[in-house]
Design a protein around this motif. Sequence first.
Motif, short mmCIF file in Angstrom:
data_model
loop_
_atom_site.label_atom_id
_atom_site.label_comp_id
_atom_site.label_asym_id
_atom_site.label_seq_id
_atom_site.Cartn_x
_atom_site.Cartn_y
_atom_site.Cartn_z
N UNK A 87 0.92 -1.22 0.18
CA UNK A 87 0.10 -0.05 -0.12
C UNK A 87 0.91 1.19 -0.05
N UNK A 88 0.63 2.19 -0.81
CA UNK A 88 1.23 3.62 -0.85
C UNK A 88 0.06 4.76 -0.56
N UNK A 89 0.38 5.30 0.76
CA UNK A 89 -0.71 6.18 0.91
C UNK A 89 -0.05 7.61 1.67
N UNK A 90 -0.73 8.55 1.95
CA UNK A 90 -0.40 9.78 2.81
C UNK A 90 -1.47 10.20 3.55
N UNK A 91 -1.23 10.68 4.66
CA UNK A 91 -2.21 11.32 5.79
C UNK A 91 -1.81 12.68 5.86
N UNK A 92 -2.63 13.87 5.56
CA UNK A 92 -2.24 15.17 5.76
C UNK A 92 -3.37 16.04 5.96
N UNK A 93 -3.20 17.08 6.50
CA UNK A 93 -4.37 18.03 6.96
C UNK A 93 -4.66 19.07 5.95
N UNK A 94 -5.70 18.94 5.12
CA UNK A 94 -5.60 19.85 4.02
C UNK A 94 -5.87 21.38 4.29
N UNK A 103 -0.72 12.32 16.04
CA UNK A 103 -1.56 11.02 15.28
C UNK A 103 -0.42 10.28 14.76
N UNK A 104 -0.54 9.05 15.06
CA UNK A 104 0.50 7.88 14.20
C UNK A 104 -0.56 6.92 13.61
N UNK A 121 1.76 12.57 12.05
CA UNK A 121 0.84 13.88 11.59
C UNK A 121 0.49 14.61 12.95
N UNK A 122 0.92 15.96 13.01
CA UNK A 122 0.01 16.67 14.11
C UNK A 122 -1.25 17.26 13.24
N UNK A 123 -2.16 17.22 13.90
CA UNK A 123 -3.41 17.72 13.36
C UNK A 123 -3.51 19.07 14.21
N UNK A 124 -3.59 20.39 13.52
CA UNK A 124 -3.37 21.64 14.05
C UNK A 124 -4.87 22.30 13.81
N UNK A 125 -5.55 22.52 14.91
CA UNK A 125 -6.95 23.57 14.83
C UNK A 125 -6.65 24.69 15.73
N UNK A 126 -5.13 24.82 15.99
CA UNK A 126 -5.01 26.06 17.02
C UNK A 126 -4.61 27.26 16.18
N UNK A 127 -4.51 28.43 16.89
CA UNK A 127 -4.22 29.47 16.53
C UNK A 127 -2.78 30.00 16.87
N UNK A 128 -1.85 30.57 16.27
CA UNK A 128 -0.43 30.44 16.49
C UNK A 128 -0.50 31.44 18.00
#
Length: 1060
Positions: free
Chosen positions: A126-133, A203-204, A224-231
Amino acid sequence: MRLIRSKAIFMMFLVVSLSIYTPFAFADITSDDVSVYGKDSFDGYLSGTDVLLINVTTPNIIKFADSPDANDFTCYNGTCFLTVPQMVSEDAGENFVLLQEFDASNNPIGTALNESYMVDRGEPGVNFTVEQRLSDEKVILTIYELNDTLSENITDDCSGIKSVILYEDSSEFLDFNLDSRAGECEGIGTGEYDLNITASGEYVFTIYVTDNVGNIHMSDAVELYVDFDTPDIPEDMFSVYKKNSSHEITTVSLRHSDFSRNAVNISFTIEDRNLDLTTVTADLKDVYFNDFYNEYYTEVPFTCVRNEDNVTNFCYADDIKRSNGNVLFDEITFDPEDEFVEITVYAEDLFGREMSKTITKSFTLDNSQPESGFIGTENCDDEVCYINDHTMNKLVFTTGYMGSKTVDQGIITADVGSLSPDGSIIQLGNCYPLDSGAYECYNYAYLDTAGVDEGDLFKIRLAYPSIDDAGNPFPDIDGDLIFDSVEPVFVSIDNYASSTWVERGEDFTVEVRVNDTTSGVKEIVANFSNIQEGKDDVVSDSCTQVDDTQEYLCIWEDKVQALETGNLTVLLEIVDYAGNVEFVNTSLVVLSVNDGSDTLPWSFSQNQTIPEMIDLVTLPYFPKDDATIWSKQLVLGDIDDEIPEILSIDLYDSGCVLSYDPEELNFSDNESALLENSVTGSKIFRKTLGFTDGSYLLLELDIAKQSLPPETKYLNYTCPVTIIGKKGYERFQPYNTNISVSVRTNSSEYEALKELKESIEDLKDDLKDMSIIDDIQGILDMLNEVCTLWNNVNLLYNAFSTVMEMTAFALTKVPPTWLTGKKVQSTDVAIGGALGDGLDKVMGPLCRFMSCATWAAAMNGDEKSDKDAATERVIIDFIGPLFGLGKSEVAKTVRGLNGGFYGMSQKSMLYAIIFLCIPGIVYNLKKQRNIDCQYVYCLEEEVKSGSMQIHSCGQRKAYSECLFVYGQFYNSLPFAMLVNAAANFIKEFANDPLAAGMMVFSLTCMNPVFEPGPWILACNIKNKIGVVTNAYIAITGIRDKYLSDDYIPPVDYCEEIGVD
């Protein structure tokens, strides 16, 4: 019957059965009769670890064709089956089994059957990616490829994918429910999947893929670090550092001066994994207390770098740029309004989330000025510091007590003037705290001493800027530097000082005498190891100057123990205060002492008369209180087989005493008592090692001046002397004897001094006869003060009237609302009315007389004839200005720059006579008389105090008279007037550029030939301003003369000697 019937039925069944089964019993088995599969197989595909099952439908015996002797198959009811435990040796792909059918006699039936089956040993992939769009912040799993193979080499066939499961960390997160058929090896399950994650965090992800025969593939973990936070910016991560330095600013000064401003680097840390590094700006208006620069400090771009943790971002700025990157200012100036600084930081992350956060930095407030302590070099004595040209000179600045203040990163600079190699100031950047609470800052520098002479004096000053860490300036301080490049010169070393020679084994004192011309001897480091083992580097206890000479005596008090005797080597390292070092290899004689009472006898030559002529007569002009005489005595040793050496000769008891016959000298009892106490001191001038036959002894006597009768020619003195001698390295007991000295008391100089004294008294009498000049000058000085006061009052009045007139003019042209429609007029206030007019009639002529302006008033009298007027115009307008004469503005300007009529008369008796200036004539006579009084003062006071010699007084008098006569001649020349005017104008321009400019402008306003216009208005305004300016100058003149502590009146020598 039943039995027969049964047998008949069996036989019939047998016949029928044989007729049916006979064709099959001897036919070959086919693929339809054979089934090859696995325990966990799928559609004919087996895994590499599966259990192989073979079923054959045949009534016969079935065996593997390649092993007919074995009977592995089990047959039952026409079906044979075999279980192969493990297929580990089988290759991936298509594999075969060769089966042979046998009859009961183990004979082969037909041909062998080759039956195939498929083995799947390949893992699926399998060849895949996980990213936050970025567009919608969704977390998307994208599967680009999902495949299955039999092995690495067989990729066109497979058992097919059974399941695909996504794990987060170690928990099942998503089952894709895929189910493919055998042979479907790729192209299934690809695409994007929304993972529906709504919480920020780490997330792993791992994907497990299983094919239809049980082969499993686990993918690599994707973090992947999922980021929903403001700087965000932590409060404690805002820092201010000095530019190009690692020093953080923690203390500020609010002086708002050049000293308190710093070029800084401002930095902070933003926590965000997806920060857009190009969007970070900050409002820095609070950093620089200056409204003019607010617009430039409002939105300052920052450079940001993402750290290795991918969470924190380090942002900094050390200049002011525009958004396009162009630099406006190459530094950020830090000079806040108070001890709290707020900056607002703006930033965006890659998802478009905006941050606007204000952060505060607190500083320690320090507005107090630090104390300056000392500036110089490391080579100093109690008064001055020294430099040399041998080594780099260490320049040192020491602060006063600093308390909580620091100078770790302050700016300390030193100005050494012409000694600087490139003319610049020298940074003293190495600062460290002292135990006393002060700081010391230093640096090493080569100084430019080319062309500098030994002993030349220079100044070192604390230069601008020199500030502490908060930016507060240190007070100005300077120090003296003296150039010394000459090494000390060794003179002698003795093994005695206040004590006598010692026996072996006793501690003794060592003395070393050294000459140094400039800075003086600081210390000597001696190696006495030849005298006492272990005494390698012994520093002298003290080094003191000997009687204001260039000789220094360095002493080691009981530092050495004499364990050996003889002429023993001593190594000396002599260091002066300038850092010059001289290395000396010398020797020290250590003796044993004669245990008995043996002495060595000595005798002296009879030539004992002192050849110098000494005047002991008391005179007021004699420069010294004591007379010093020298006696040179030839020392003769006792003639023997071995001539001994003299170790020392010293005076003992009370020294030399006067020996005389009172009756012979015919002195009174009082005079005899004075004579007996005339010797104030006596000593042997030099104690020298190794006196031998023919050496000279130097004797010094200090004799008080005495009033002696002229017939007294000689005074005889007896001096008791102790001589210590030796033979070899054995010292003998002291030998005592006497020296007789005759002092000649009268000289021809006595009569000369008496004549000089009488001439001085005559000169003082003559000066007293001329004291009327002082009286007249005193009256004139008093009248001059009155006129000065009168003129200043008039100047103030004129200034007041001018201001009132200008105010009335301004109110008339542009009246305020409350004054609209009313008439405005100036008011001229007379000084005291009729009383003022009366005083002006008296004071006007008097003050013109005191300022020598009577002559000028006479020149402005009645109208002349045309011919006389033309002649006067040529003289006054063209020739007159060269002499400072005339009525034109040029002549007035030249005359004003030379002090006016009175100032010109003070410099030249000729002008005083021409102007009929009585005050000027008296002033010049007073000046000449003061020269004579200075001459008398020099003879009576300065010669007596020793600061001048008699002949120097006469030379100074002649020089002063020369200056007076030459000055009279020079100041009468037109050229001198113009030169003095130019010099005074330059001085005026330096002190007051506005007044000098008004003076030049006034020349353009004289005798205008054009019609009234703007230029005339400008001249009138200039005249008005000039009136106010003159009043201001008058007030400052009064302040400088009467209220300032810096005003020093000239010395009146006639008053000093009492002939005024």
